[in-house]
Design a protein around this motif. Structure first.
Motif, short mmCIF file in Angstrom:
data_model
loop_
_atom_site.label_atom_id
_atom_site.label_comp_id
_atom_site.label_asym_id
_atom_site.label_seq_id
_atom_site.Cartn_x
_atom_site.Cartn_y
_atom_site.Cartn_z
N TYR A 201 117.64 -44.52 71.98
CA TYR A 201 118.18 -43.54 72.92
C TYR A 201 118.93 -42.42 72.20
N ARG A 202 118.59 -42.18 70.93
CA ARG A 202 119.27 -41.14 70.17
C ARG A 202 119.06 -39.76 70.80
N ARG A 203 117.83 -39.46 71.24
CA ARG A 203 117.56 -38.16 71.83
C ARG A 203 118.35 -37.95 73.11
N HIS A 204 118.47 -39.02 73.91
CA HIS A 204 119.27 -38.92 75.13
C HIS A 204 120.75 -38.70 74.78
N ALA A 205 121.18 -39.38 73.72
CA ALA A 205 122.57 -39.23 73.29
C ALA A 205 122.86 -37.81 72.83
N ILE A 206 121.90 -37.19 72.14
CA ILE A 206 122.09 -35.82 71.65
C ILE A 206 122.25 -34.86 72.83
N VAL A 207 121.43 -35.06 73.87
CA VAL A 207 121.56 -34.22 75.07
C VAL A 207 122.94 -34.41 75.70
N ALA A 208 123.38 -35.65 75.79
CA ALA A 208 124.71 -35.93 76.35
C ALA A 208 125.80 -35.31 75.50
N ILE A 209 125.63 -35.36 74.18
CA ILE A 209 126.62 -34.77 73.27
C ILE A 209 126.72 -33.27 73.48
N LEU A 210 125.57 -32.61 73.65
CA LEU A 210 125.58 -31.16 73.89
C LEU A 210 126.27 -30.82 75.21
N VAL A 228 131.13 -27.90 67.60
CA VAL A 228 131.74 -29.00 68.34
C VAL A 228 130.80 -30.20 68.40
N ALA A 229 129.51 -29.94 68.61
CA ALA A 229 128.56 -31.03 68.77
C ALA A 229 128.30 -31.78 67.47
#
Length: 248
Positions: A201-210, A228-229
């Motif tokens: 779920y790394r890609r989902h996490a990156i979207v959430a981080i942004l 910040v990200a």
């Protein structure tokens, strides 16, 4: 010895722990209040292009935000608020020690060691998050929002209260965000997450981080958003590694 205490004796011990912690917080806040010049030299430093972070990033535009006061009691109340927050930061190691001292007699030796590592790590990560905000995220946010104009005919009139509220709020949020590795380590220890799941779920996490980064720094500056990200993404990658070690 503490296991033989009655319920009311435990309450008395808890009350003593709270009182001692409050006394240290008040003393630290009072010291910060008396050191007004030093305290606000630190707090107000990011509003000028002389700030160390701007020089390291090569940002030298000669800007300096002028802050104003609009209320009779605003400066005094802001002074008290900043001193209290500084006192909490300075006294937090002692407060954590008192709370741990209260609960530790009821823990086994291995639980005590694990709790010590967890509390110490959580404190260090909170301080690290606060430092990242002060030296990197907040200065870039102040520089962008403080100098942004929809028209040359509209001047920015920034208040001291808004400046301080933004600094304290962002520092607290970043301190909480930096608890991510500690939280993941706890969840990994409990078996609720694992490194394989986090990797998938790394890609989902990156979207959430942004998204989180956009909320923390509500600017349209892509550079600031990425700045910040980036540390939050690095925290997520470190969390994967920590969870992997925890599950082995």
């Amino acid at each position: 010895m503490s296991e033989q205490l009655t319920f009311w004796e435990h309450l008395d011990e808890l009350r003593s722990c709270i009182i001692r912690s409050l006394v240290v917080v008040v003393v630290a806040a009072a010291a910060a209040f008396l050191l007004k010049d030093w305290l606000f030299a630190v707090v107000l430093a990011p509003r000028s292009s002389d700030f160390v972070s701007y020089r390291l990033l090569g940002i030298d535009e000669g800007f300096a935000l002028h802050l104003m006061n609009t209320g009779l009691t605003e400066q005094f109340m802001t002074h008290m608020r900043v001193a209290l927050y500084a006192g909490l930061l300075l006294a937090s190691p002692y407060v954590l020690y008192q709370l741990f001292r209260f609960v530790s007699p009821g823990l086994y030796q291995n639980e005590r060691r694990a709790a010590t590592k967890m509390v110490g790590s959580a404190y260090l990560m909170f301080i690290l998050g606060t430092a990242v905000d002060y030296f990197l995220i907040f200065p870039l946010t102040v520089r962008f929002l403080g100098t942004y104009q929809v028209s040359p005919d509209v001047d920015n009139m920034l208040t001291l209260l808004s400046y301080v509220d933004t600094l304290i709020g962002m520092s607290f949020v970043m301190g909480v965000v930096f608890e991510l590795p500690v939280v993941c380590a706890i969840l990994g220890k409990m078996g609720l997450i694992n490194s394989r799941l986090m990797t998938e779920y790394r890609r989902h996490a990156i979207v959430a981080i942004l998204i989180v980064s956009a909320i923390i720094t509500p600017t349209t500056d892509v550079f600031t958003l990425l700045v910040v990200a980036l540390p939050i993404w690095l925290l997520y990658e470190v969390s994967i590694w920590i969870v992997k070690l925890t599950n082995t």
